[in-house]
Design an enzyme around this catalytic site. Structure first.
Site, mmCIF file in Angstrom:
data_model
loop_
_atom_site.group_PDB
_atom_site.id
_atom_site.type_symbol
_atom_site.label_atom_id
_atom_site.label_comp_id
_atom_site.label_asym_id
_atom_site.label_seq_id
_atom_site.Cartn_x
_atom_site.Cartn_y
_atom_site.Cartn_z
ATOM 1 N N LYS A 18 0.835 -1.212 0.000
ATOM 2 C CA LYS A 18 0.000 0.000 0.000
ATOM 3 C C LYS A 18 0.870 1.263 0.000
ATOM 4 O O LYS A 18 0.630 2.180 -0.777
ATOM 5 C CB LYS A 18 -0.935 0.016 1.226
ATOM 6 C CG LYS A 18 -1.842 -1.195 1.337
ATOM 7 C CD LYS A 18 -2.758 -1.127 2.547
ATOM 8 C CE LYS A 18 -2.031 -1.081 3.865
ATOM 9 N NZ LYS A 18 -1.266 -2.324 4.180
ATOM 10 N N ARG A 93 -9.409 1.368 8.940
ATOM 11 C CA ARG A 93 -8.970 0.014 9.253
ATOM 12 C C ARG A 93 -9.996 -0.743 10.083
ATOM 13 O O ARG A 93 -9.759 -1.900 10.443
ATOM 14 C CB ARG A 93 -7.707 0.129 10.069
ATOM 15 C CG ARG A 93 -6.545 -0.660 9.510
ATOM 16 C CD ARG A 93 -5.354 -0.167 10.262
ATOM 17 N NE ARG A 93 -4.222 -0.964 10.155
ATOM 18 C CZ ARG A 93 -3.114 -0.583 9.526
ATOM 19 N NH1 ARG A 93 -3.071 0.550 8.868
ATOM 20 N NH2 ARG A 93 -2.065 -1.344 9.565
ATOM 21 N N ARG A 133 12.037 -5.394 4.414
ATOM 22 C CA ARG A 133 11.725 -3.971 4.165
ATOM 23 C C ARG A 133 12.694 -3.034 4.889
ATOM 24 O O ARG A 133 13.038 -3.243 6.041
ATOM 25 C CB ARG A 133 10.306 -3.674 4.638
ATOM 26 C CG ARG A 133 10.010 -2.174 4.645
ATOM 27 C CD ARG A 133 8.577 -1.856 4.739
ATOM 28 N NE ARG A 133 7.942 -2.317 5.961
ATOM 29 C CZ ARG A 133 6.654 -2.214 6.184
ATOM 30 N NH1 ARG A 133 5.860 -1.701 5.274
ATOM 31 N NH2 ARG A 133 6.141 -2.643 7.307
ATOM 32 N N ARG A 166 11.681 -1.386 10.618
ATOM 33 C CA ARG A 166 10.639 -1.098 11.606
ATOM 34 C C ARG A 166 10.586 -2.178 12.689
ATOM 35 O O ARG A 166 10.727 -3.351 12.393
ATOM 36 C CB ARG A 166 9.276 -1.009 10.900
ATOM 37 C CG ARG A 166 9.033 0.348 10.296
ATOM 38 C CD ARG A 166 7.834 0.412 9.409
ATOM 39 N NE ARG A 166 6.630 -0.236 9.889
ATOM 40 C CZ ARG A 166 5.474 -0.244 9.226
ATOM 41 N NH1 ARG A 166 5.378 0.400 8.074
ATOM 42 N NH2 ARG A 166 4.432 -0.863 9.709
ATOM 43 N N ARG A 177 -0.043 -8.855 13.355
ATOM 44 C CA ARG A 177 -0.672 -7.804 12.535
ATOM 45 C C ARG A 177 -1.585 -8.427 11.485
ATOM 46 O O ARG A 177 -2.651 -7.883 11.179
ATOM 47 C CB ARG A 177 0.412 -6.947 11.856
ATOM 48 C CG ARG A 177 1.058 -5.974 12.828
ATOM 49 C CD ARG A 177 2.384 -5.449 12.317
ATOM 50 N NE ARG A 177 2.293 -4.738 11.064
ATOM 51 C CZ ARG A 177 3.325 -4.528 10.249
ATOM 52 N NH1 ARG A 177 4.530 -4.969 10.573
ATOM 53 N NH2 ARG A 177 3.153 -3.877 9.138
HETATM 54 P P1 AP5 Z 1 4.869 -1.619 1.714
HETATM 55 O O1 AP5 Z 1 4.516 -0.777 0.542
HETATM 56 O O2 AP5 Z 1 5.636 -0.988 2.819
HETATM 57 O O3 AP5 Z 1 3.556 -2.371 2.265
HETATM 58 P P2 AP5 Z 1 2.317 -1.815 3.091
HETATM 59 O O4 AP5 Z 1 1.113 -2.476 2.585
HETATM 60 O O5 AP5 Z 1 2.331 -0.318 3.132
HETATM 61 O O6 AP5 Z 1 2.713 -2.434 4.501
HETATM 62 P P3 AP5 Z 1 2.691 -1.806 5.966
HETATM 63 O O7 AP5 Z 1 3.372 -2.814 6.847
HETATM 64 O O8 AP5 Z 1 3.249 -0.408 6.002
HETATM 65 O O9 AP5 Z 1 1.203 -1.805 6.251
HETATM 66 P P4 AP5 Z 1 0.545 -1.779 7.573
HETATM 67 O O10 AP5 Z 1 -0.814 -1.484 7.141
HETATM 68 O O11 AP5 Z 1 0.694 -2.948 8.443
HETATM 69 O O12 AP5 Z 1 1.392 -0.687 8.391
HETATM 70 P P5 AP5 Z 1 1.042 0.790 8.862
HETATM 71 O O13 AP5 Z 1 2.267 1.579 8.837
HETATM 72 O O14 AP5 Z 1 -0.175 1.277 8.153
HETATM 73 O O15 AP5 Z 1 5.666 -2.904 1.152
HETATM 74 C C1 AP5 Z 1 6.205 -3.880 2.026
HETATM 75 C C2 AP5 Z 1 7.577 -4.349 1.470
HETATM 76 O O16 AP5 Z 1 7.359 -5.062 0.250
HETATM 77 C C3 AP5 Z 1 8.545 -3.203 1.134
HETATM 78 O O17 AP5 Z 1 9.843 -3.605 1.431
HETATM 79 C C4 AP5 Z 1 8.375 -2.996 -0.395
HETATM 80 O O18 AP5 Z 1 9.573 -2.519 -1.004
HETATM 81 C C5 AP5 Z 1 8.044 -4.423 -0.850
HETATM 82 N N1 AP5 Z 1 7.110 -4.468 -1.970
HETATM 83 C C6 AP5 Z 1 6.019 -3.688 -2.160
HETATM 84 N N2 AP5 Z 1 5.367 -4.055 -3.286
HETATM 85 C C7 AP5 Z 1 6.068 -5.107 -3.801
HETATM 86 C C8 AP5 Z 1 5.895 -5.932 -4.962
HETATM 87 N N3 AP5 Z 1 4.864 -5.737 -5.808
HETATM 88 N N4 AP5 Z 1 6.803 -6.914 -5.177
HETATM 89 C C9 AP5 Z 1 7.851 -7.116 -4.332
HETATM 90 N N5 AP5 Z 1 8.060 -6.358 -3.230
HETATM 91 C C10 AP5 Z 1 7.172 -5.374 -2.969
HETATM 92 O O19 AP5 Z 1 0.573 0.515 10.366
HETATM 93 C C11 AP5 Z 1 1.510 0.170 11.372
HETATM 94 C C12 AP5 Z 1 0.783 0.163 12.717
HETATM 95 O O20 AP5 Z 1 0.267 1.480 13.017
HETATM 96 C C13 AP5 Z 1 -0.448 -0.764 12.799
HETATM 97 O O21 AP5 Z 1 -0.086 -2.101 13.126
HETATM 98 C C14 AP5 Z 1 -1.240 -0.069 13.925
HETATM 99 O O22 AP5 Z 1 -0.696 -0.372 15.187
HETATM 100 C C15 AP5 Z 1 -1.002 1.406 13.650
HETATM 101 N N6 AP5 Z 1 -2.019 1.974 12.732
HETATM 102 C C16 AP5 Z 1 -1.813 2.497 11.500
HETATM 103 N N7 AP5 Z 1 -2.968 2.890 10.948
HETATM 104 C C17 AP5 Z 1 -3.944 2.616 11.858
HETATM 105 C C18 AP5 Z 1 -5.353 2.770 11.854
HETATM 106 N N8 AP5 Z 1 -6.002 3.305 10.791
HETATM 107 N N9 AP5 Z 1 -6.036 2.376 12.953
HETATM 108 C C19 AP5 Z 1 -5.406 1.864 14.028
HETATM 109 N N10 AP5 Z 1 -4.071 1.662 14.093
HETATM 110 C C20 AP5 Z 1 -3.344 2.042 13.010
#
Ligand code: AP5
Length: 221
Positions: A18, A93, A133, A166, A177
């Site tokens: 994402k 979410r 990552r 991270r 997660r």
């Molecule tokens: P990446 O693009 O970083 O993936 P992502 O889907 O953004 O993954 P996240 O882990 O950031 O999502 P998340 O939703 O768990 O975390 P968030 O920060 O929102 O890609 C991942 C890896 O794969 C990278 O290395 C990339 O280079 C590689 N890649 C990408 N596409 C690829 C492809 N096509 N082929 C090969 N490799 C590829 O949330 C973190 C925490 O914050 C949550 O656990 C929660 O505690 C809190 N939080 C955040 N938002 C909320 C909310 N709305 N409500 C409550 N808590 C929240």
């Protein structure tokens, strides 16, 4: 309609890509990239009260409570770069967050969520993606040691800042997660499907192919 605000919600499990896609799409569509995870990480770096609260939940792979999350995103969306809309990454979410977003958009912009690309990906791929990552300190640009390495190891190609891994990308936290995603976030797929705005995208493909599919799914290609 030209000039109408556009709000796009990227939906998918942790590691689906994402953040990677939101950064590219934001540039293609000329929209702000709003990531709730990045907003929380900014608060943690700034050592604010909200940052301290969020860190406890994030390190355990749990969601931060809806009330604080909604309030934080509401404030972010008031900034000038969101006047034309935004790509929302990681928000909403939960069903309560989705309803809060609907209300926010209606009240502030008189619009609805335009499109919800749902990035599908097998669970087996997620752990490999997250354990490889690397994220940049300054603006959260994302790399992968195998699939998307930086030009200079340990440095962001875009702003030159140091890359870090991270804390919530440890394997046990990643699995937690994913469990939380399946319980609390996956129901949003139906929520948006029923509203007729869901577009399913195969996320298990090279980054550029996923971008192409997203652009097409948005009707912009
Ligand atoms: P990446 O693009 O970083 O993936 P992502 O889907 O953004 O993954 P996240 O882990 O950031 O999502 P998340 O939703 O768990 O975390 P968030 O920060 O929102 O890609 C991942 C890896 O794969 C990278 O290395 C990339 O280079 C590689 N890649 C990408 N596409 C690829 C492809 N096509 N082929 C090969 N490799 C590829 O949330 C973190 C925490 O914050 C949550 O656990 C929660 O505690 C809190 N939080 C955040 N938002 C909320 C909310 N709305 N409500 C409550 N808590 C929240």
């Amino acid at each position: 309609m030209a000039g109408s605000p556009r709000f796009i919600v990227l939906l998918g499990p942790p590691g689906a890509g994402k953040g990677t896609q939101a950064q590219v799409l934001g540039k293609i569509l000329g929209l702000a990239h709003v990531s709730s995870g990045d907003l929380f990480r900014e608060q943690i770096r700034a050592q604010t009260e909200l940052g301290r609260l969020a860190k406890g939940y994030m390190d355990g792979g749990q969601l931060v409570p809806d009330t604080v999350t909604v309030a934080m995103v509401r404030e972010r969306l008031k900034r000038e770069d969101c006047l034309r809309g935004a790509i929302l990454d990681g928000f909403p979410r939960t069903p309560a967050q989705a309803e809060a977003l609907d209300q926010m958009l209606l009240e502030q912009w008189g619009c609805k969520v335009e499109r919800v690309p749902y990035v599908r990906i097998p669970e087996s791929t997620l752990v490999e993606r997250l354990s490889g990552r690397w994220t940049c300190q300054q603006e959260g640009h994302v790399y992968h040691q195998k699939f998307h390495p930086p030009i200079v190891a340990g440095k962001c190609d875009i702003d030159g800042s140091a890359l870090y891994q991270r804390e919530d990308d440890r394997e046990d936290t990643v699995r937690q997660r994913i469990r939380v995603y399946l319980e609390q976030t996956a129901p949003l797929v139906e929520y948006y499907r029923q509203r007729g705005v869901l577009v399913e995208i195969d996320g298990d493909a090279p980054i550029t192919q996923v971008t192409e599919a997203l652009v097409q799914g948005m009707g912009a290609g």
